[in-house]
Structures are given as structure tokens and as C-alpha cells.
Design an enzyme around this catalytic site. Structure first.
Site, mmCIF file in Angstrom:
data_model
loop_
_atom_site.group_PDB
_atom_site.id
_atom_site.type_symbol
_atom_site.label_atom_id
_atom_site.label_comp_id
_atom_site.label_asym_id
_atom_site.label_seq_id
_atom_site.Cartn_x
_atom_site.Cartn_y
_atom_site.Cartn_z
ATOM 1 N N HIS A 472 0.819 -1.210 0.000
ATOM 2 C CA HIS A 472 0.000 0.000 0.000
ATOM 3 C C HIS A 472 0.853 1.259 0.000
ATOM 4 C CE1 HIS A 472 -2.945 2.896 1.955
ATOM 5 N NE2 HIS A 472 -3.655 2.412 0.953
ATOM 6 N N HIS A 630 -6.811 13.193 2.820
ATOM 7 C CA HIS A 630 -6.254 11.852 2.627
ATOM 8 C C HIS A 630 -4.845 11.694 3.188
ATOM 9 C CE1 HIS A 630 -4.914 8.385 -0.056
ATOM 10 N NE2 HIS A 630 -6.067 7.940 0.396
#
Length: 731
Positions: A472, A630
Site C-alpha cells: 500500500h 487523505h
């Protein structure tokens, strides 16, 4: 994935150095609860997520927000909730049905939690429908955007619509009968359908049919210009409903209703080191289409006979039936939100090029390697341009003859990605290119498989990471031979995906650096991801799953020690989600020691602020708005010499235990000041935000006591970045 959230395997928390002496001489037992914390110290994870989506809905309800942006928030709410059911609710149901353990952190049975989820979600969906019908739709009418009903159409309209139906819609429709010769059809997940009951006038026999509303056609059919200057639309299902006689000629139409099914669409892959991962994933993607139903949405006028048939055939329980006003699937409102009405949207913002990355002379081509070689560069998207920073960095690397190698992680990227094209260009130019493609990125699996194959055909070395772990992290490494013959590393570590499209709406940070230590750290990490190395030394990185949680707990422990010794202390965290119990308990202990803790979380937060004797010194805020917050940031005062980390990891079990995540430490005083200012703004009482209360509810604070609007954090940052560029920066 939903099951990963319930696992607490810490097998990757092994010894090893990270961040220089950051973990030296730290007693890991400090992360274990000593029994002094209250038992009920966590909020329910799923209900916390629903509260996040409620905050999205509150933006749609806010009349001060431009109208088409409110339409967009209505669509986002619907899309978010669909995914929540497809993944989180589906996983919870499956674990209950199969008897797998579903620990809850609030001391209640999983079935009770599921009942609370269904009840809360239904309440929110009704509120969502009312927002559309009572608030947004009337304002659309006032703005000249009419979503009509069939009854609103005059004869001229109906003649035109009849022609549209005959030419463009009728040939695509596929009515499916249900009788002994025609078994109940498969209902695809998230498709909008019409249930139709018809009677044969000759036999008086009543039959049932299902008609799928084609997803390949626009959901809102434009109506002809009637000279009024209005933009008028009719929902596709409304248009089809009033032409059922053409689909069932000779039959009497008795009833027709809308319904929609949500299925379990989470992918579970049993990874076997002997099996091709792509083949296993493609097989599972085919299986996803046939996941069991977990939610049935019906219009509130559906008769009991039809509902009984659907419930029986789909295997749905009464608790999973959602009666709602038509139209269903308000995610279709994305079409309306994209109408070209600039005055009904947020004012246009053009991202600026970071000052350090601008060319030295007008119209010259910027040399990003030279700029990064002079000093670290911190970029803040979408305020600063992704195209002229990250994208330009990789494109320059692809064409630079002195670049020998490029290594890159790809988690999610766009369908026409210039990032992927740059990697292909580099490989075709003879450079060594490694792309670590995470093909298990949920709902982007097929897209990533296609990109992986395209990269391989171009000569890129494509790898898929480690068995059992998602990759990720957001990393790019360029190895370049300088004029003196030495090799130099140019690195990028970000908080967001290498996706040019989402970079325009996601708020993210990214660090460019030529620090040789970061380059060596990334080289070792890429070797571990593509080969068989087990690296135990990183100097300026925190890497999950081995060291990241441990490093953050070490940072929290240091603040506790400082507070107890009467020295300066403080913790500031910005994440998408905060769920991990070890991190939360450490923050509770920090609060008890007198450490001020500020948390900015966009979505889920299971920590409870303001609990007496546990979290008196913890404040939690949530900022939602034009852009999706984010970035992940972790800041520790560290005795006046701050340790500040940015990277890809949220504080969830999956991120800390079952993903490759990377945080990089910022060292430039200007960057540290920039991060501090961001936290100051987010936590200020004069900034519009939601504050989490001890009862788990979020209180929106967007106006002062006199009713004046509080500052919009994203607008303030936008102005600050633009001003900084205009004034030539702070260096």
C-alpha cells in the site's frame, strides 16, 4: 478488507532498527494495557463509519454549499454506503453465519451490532432521500434543472420521449419471465430493476417478470427543449415504466416497482506460494459477481406479494429490506452534478507548481533533479500540481539518458495513466524499471491486472509484492549517474496514490528528496519486495508490518516520559481512520500523563475523547469539504526537536499488520512549520470542522455564536499556497 480489521496478529512485530536510534532501548511492554484504562473505551467501528457518511450527508444538506456540489455529496453518500454494505456488512454477516470469531470492542454480541448497523443505515437512507426530495430537488427546480415525473410531461414531450424509447432504449431491454419454464433470474449486485406483475386476459393467470434498467444508458434522460430554457430530465426507470405495454404486448400490467440488490463483493484470496496470483485473483473476481445478497432496497409502494417473492427467491431477511422513496440509487446523481453550470459549483482552482520545481527562467524546462538535489521538496496536492511535480519527475526520469533505474509502487492509478506510460517509455529506452503492482487493490483489481500485463509486455519488471501482504506504500526511486560518475538517489514518498485523476480531488502530501539515506532505505525495501531479503535496518523510514506500529508507540512513549519529567510534550496525528487498539491505548496513557493530543480524522475513529481519567487531554476533529482529506501525518514534539512523519498508513490493523506501509521523516524546518500550521488550522475554534463528543456523536461547528461562517480549512490552505508561490516562498 473487513476480516483483517478483526485480526490482531503481531507476528511481524520483530526486533530491528528503524529511524536510527528511534527504537533503541525501548521497552515494548509499554504498549500493553496495565488495567487502569476503562473497559468501555472504544466506539463501534461500523457505527463510526456510518457517522462519517452522516457528515457527508450534512454537507448535502448545507444550503451554503453550491447546489451541484450538494448533488455530488448526495451521490457520494450513496456510493459510500453501497461499498460499506458490499464489504463491511457482508464480512460481518459471513463471519456470523460461518461461526468465525467476531470480537467487538464494546462488549456486545455481533448480531446486536449488525442490528444497530441496519437500523442506523436505514435511518440515514431515509434522511438521504428526504434531503433530495425536500431540500435539493426544489433548489434544482429554482436553478432551472428539472428532474421530471412522467405526470409532468405534456403531449408534445411524450411524443418525443416515445421516439427516444423506441429508437434508443427498447432494443436494449431484456424482460425475463418467472414461471416453471423460466426460473428466477440472477439479479446482479447494485443493478436497478423493475418487478412487473402482469395478467393474461385470456387465462386470467398472473405472472411475474423482472426487467433490468440498463446500466449502459444514461440514468437521466434529457427531455426536448420546450423553449423554457430549462434543463429537463426524466429518470430512465420512469420512462421504461410507462412503456411496459410495449414490452409485454397483449398482457395487462397490474403492478410495477423498483428494487435493487446489494451483494457481498469482497474478494478473498487464499494465497498459495505455488499458485499464480493473477490467475487466483481472476478466478475470485468471477466469483464476486455471485456473492450472496445482503441488502434489498425497494420503493415504499411495493406490494406484499411482490416483496414476498423477492425475499423468498433472494434469501433476504426482513431486517435486510430497505423501503425507500423513489428513485432508488441516488448514486446516479453523479450525472446531474457534472452539468456545465460553473456558478452552481465551487469556484475553479488551478493547482500551482511548487516554487522549488519551477524553471529558473520563463518558458524553460524545469530540471527537477537539480531542484531536488538542492533541498527536500514537500508538495501538497491538490493545491500544488501533481502533473508538474510527481508526473513531471517520472517523465523526466524516463527520458533522461543519465537515469539508470526507476523503481515504483502502483496501488491505484487511472485508466489513461501518464505514470504507467512514463514507466513504459523508460523500459523501452533501455532503463531498468521495476513496478510493484498491487493487483489486490479492492475494486481496482481488474484494472491493475491489465496494467501489469501491459507493463510486462514493454519490458518492465513487474512484481506483486509479498504473499499475504498488500503493498500500500507510495514510493518512487530514481537512480541517476551524475556528471562525476557517482550514482545518486532521487526519491518520492507520498501519502496518496500515483493517480493523476484523484490527485485533483484528494488532499495528499509527498516528499521529494535526494537524501542518500532515504535512497538506500528504499533500495533495501524494494529488494525485499522483489526478492528474498529480510531487511532490519532503515534510517529515515518506518516500515510496516515489522516496525511501523512499534515506531509510533515509541514516539508516544517518548512524549509520556517528557510530560512526566515536566518537559515540553505533544502529539498530533492526521489520518483517515483510527482503529488500532494498541495505538489508541497508548494515546489514552499519554493523555493521562498530561500530553496534549490532537487528532484529525476524516473517517472512522473508535477512540473516545473527553473520557474522565482516560482522554481528558485528547481532542478529535474531522474536516470534510471540497477535497477528500487523505494525508497521514504523525507529529511528536520530541523535547522541542520535532519528529514528524508522513506516509501511507492509517491506524488500522490491516495497515499495521498486513500491509507494506512506509512513513518518511521530515527534517526541513520549513516543512515542519508547514505541518504545524496545518494542525493549528484544523484544530482552531475558528475553523469549520466536526468535533467528536464522548458519546460518539460528531458535532458540526461551522458558524460562530453570531451565525457567521467559520473559516474553511481547504480554502485557507489554497490561499496560503497560492500566496506563497506569488511571494516567492519563505526561503
Amino acid at each position: 478488507m473487513q476480516d483483517e480489521e478483526y485480526r490482531t496478529d503481531s507476528s511481524y512485530q520483530v526486533d530491528g532498527g528503524v529511524g536510527g536510534d528511534f527504537l533503541d532501548d525501548w521497552d515494548e511492554t509499554t504498549s500493553v494495557d496495565d488495567g487502569t484504562l476503562p473497559l468501555e473505551r472504544y466506539l463501534d467501528r461500523e457505527l463510526s463509519w456510518l457517522r462519517f457518511n452522516q457528515r457527508v450527508l450534512e454537507l448535502a444538506e448545507d444550503p451554503s454549499i453550491p447546489l451541484l456540489e450538494r448533488v455530488n455529496f448526495l451521490a457520494i453518500f450513496a456510493s459510500n454506503l453501497d461499498e460499506f454494505f458490499m464489504v463491511r456488512v457482508a464480512g460481518l454477516k459471513r463471519r456470523i453465519v460461518t461461526g468465525l470469531a467476531v470480537p467487538t470492542n464494546i462488549g456486545r454480541a455481533p448480531t446486536d451490532v449488525l442490528a444497530d448497523i441496519n437500523r442506523t443505515a436505514l435511518e440515514l437512507q431515509h434522511r438521504h432521500a428526504l434531503c433530495f426530495h425536500d431540500l435539493v430537488k426544489p433548489e434544482l427546480d429554482d436553478a432551472g434543472i428539472h428532474i421530471e415525473n412522467w405526470a409532468d410531461l405534456d403531449e408534445a414531450d411524450r411524443i418525443q420521449v416515445d421516439q427516444t424509447f423506441s429508437r434508443q432504449i427498447f432494443p436494449v431491454l431484456m424482460p425475463l419471465a418467472v414461471d416453471p419454464a423460466h426460473p428466477f433470474p440472477y439479479i446482479s449486485g447494485l443493478s436497478l430493476n423493475l418487478s412487473v406483475r402482469v395478467r393474461n386476459p385470456k387465462t386470467e393467470k398472473v405472472e411475474f417478470a423482472r426487467l433490468k434498467v440498463p446500466q449502459v444508458l444514461p440514468r437521466f434522460v434529457p427531455l426536448p427543449d420546450d423553449g423554457s430554457g430549462l434543463q429537463r430530465f426524466l429518470t430512465l426507470e420512469d420512462l421504461i415504466s410507462h412503456h411496459l405495454g410495449e414490452l409485454f404486448p397483449g398482457m395487462e400490467i397490474l403492478e410495477h416497482h423498483e428494487f435493487r440488490v446489494t451483494r457481498n463483493e469482497d474478494v478473498e484470496i487464499e494465497e498459495d506460494e505455488t499458485e499464480n496470483l493473477i490467475q487466483a485473483l481472476e478466478r475470485e473476481l468471477l466469483r464476486r459477481r455471485f456473492g450472496p445478497p445482503i441488502r434489498l432496497e425497494i420503493t415504499d409502494d411495493m406490494d406484499d406479494l411482490t416483496l414476498g417473492l423477492l425475499v423468498r427467491e433472494l434469501g433476504i431477511t426482513e431486517q435486510e429490506v430497505y423501503r425507500l422513496p423513489a428513485p432508488l440509487d441516488l448514486g446516479g446523481l453523479f450525472e446531474i452534478s457534472k452539468l456545465d453550470r460553473p456558478h452552481l459549483k465551487y469556484p475553479k482552482h488551478v493547482p500551482v507548481t511548487p516554487l522549488q520545481l519551477q524553471p529558473s527562467e520563463p518558458n524553460a524546462t524545469p530540471d527537477l533533479f537539480r531542484a531536488i538535489g538542492r533541498s527536500d521538496v514537500l508538495v501538497h496536492h491538490p493545491y500544488e500540481s501533481f502533473a508538474t511535480s510527481v508526473q513531471a519527475f517520472l517523465e523526466q526520469a524516463a527520458r533522461d539518458p543519465n537515469v539508470l533505474a526507476i523503481k515504483q509502487t502502483l496501488y491505484r492509478t487511472s485508466g489513461d495513466s501518464p505514470i504507467v506510460e512514463a514507466l513504459i517509455d523508460a523500459a523501452e529506452a533501455g532503463k531498468a524499471v521495476l513496478a510493484l503492482v498491487e493487483i489486490k487493490a479492492r475494486f481496482d483489481e481488474q484494472n491493475n491486472i491489465e496494467w501489469a500485463r501491459k507493463l510486462e509486455k514493454a519490458g518492465v519488471h513487474v512484481v506483486y509484492g509479498l504473499v499475504g501482504l498488500k503493498t500500500h506504500c507510495k514510493l518512487a526511486l530514481v537512480v541517476r549517474q551524475e556528471k562525476n560518475g557517482e550514482l545518486k538517489y532521487y526519491s518520492h514518498v507520498g501519502t496518496g496514490n500515483y493517480n493523476p485523476k484523484t490527485s485533483r480531488i484528494y488532499e495528499d502530501l509527498g516528499l521529494f528528496t535526494a537524501d542518500p539515506q532515504v535512497g538506500k532505505d528504499l533500495t533495501r525495501l524494494f529488494n525485499e519486495l522483489s526478492g528474498y531479503a529480510i531487511e532490519k535496518k532503515y534510517k529515515r523510514l518506518l516500515v510496516a508490518p515489522r516496525y511501523l506500529r512499534r515506531g509510533l508507540l515509541r514516539g508516544i512513549s517518548g512524549e509520556i516520559k517528557a510530560a512526566r519529567e515536566g518537559r515540553e510534550s505533544g502529539i498530533r496525528i492526521k489520518v483517515n481512520s483510527l482503529v488500532d487498539e494498541a495505538i489508541i491505548d497508548a494515546l489514552y496513557r499519554a493523555s493521562n500523563a498530561g500530553v496534549p493530543v490532537d487528532i484529525v480524522v476524516r473517517g472512522i475513529c473508535t477512540l473516545v475523547p473527553g473520557l474522565e481519567g482516560a482522554s481528558d487531554n485528547i481532542r478529535v476533529r474531522s474536516v470534510l469539504g471540497r477535497y477528500l482529506e487523505h494525508s497521514r501525518v504523525f507529529s511528536f514534539r520530541n523535547g522541542g526537536e520535532p519528529h514528524v512523519w508522513i506516509g501511507s498508513a492509517d491506524m488500522m490493523h490491516r495497515n499495521l499488520d498486513r500491509r507494506i506501509e512506509v512513513l518518511v521523516r521530515l527534517t526541513d524546518p520549513l516543512h515542519l512549520a508547514q505541518v504545524d500550521a496545518m494542525f493549528d488550522l484544523a484544530m482552531s475554534d475558528s475553523t469549520s470542522a466536526w468535533a467528536l463528543r464522548p458519546d460518539g456523536e460528531w458535532e458540526r461547528r461551522h458558524r460562530d455564536d453570531e451565525g457567521r461562517a467559520l473559516a474553511d480549512m481547504q480554502n485557507v490552505v489554497m490561499t496560503t499556497v497560492t500566496t506563497r508561490r506569488r511571494l516567492g516562498g519563505a526561503r
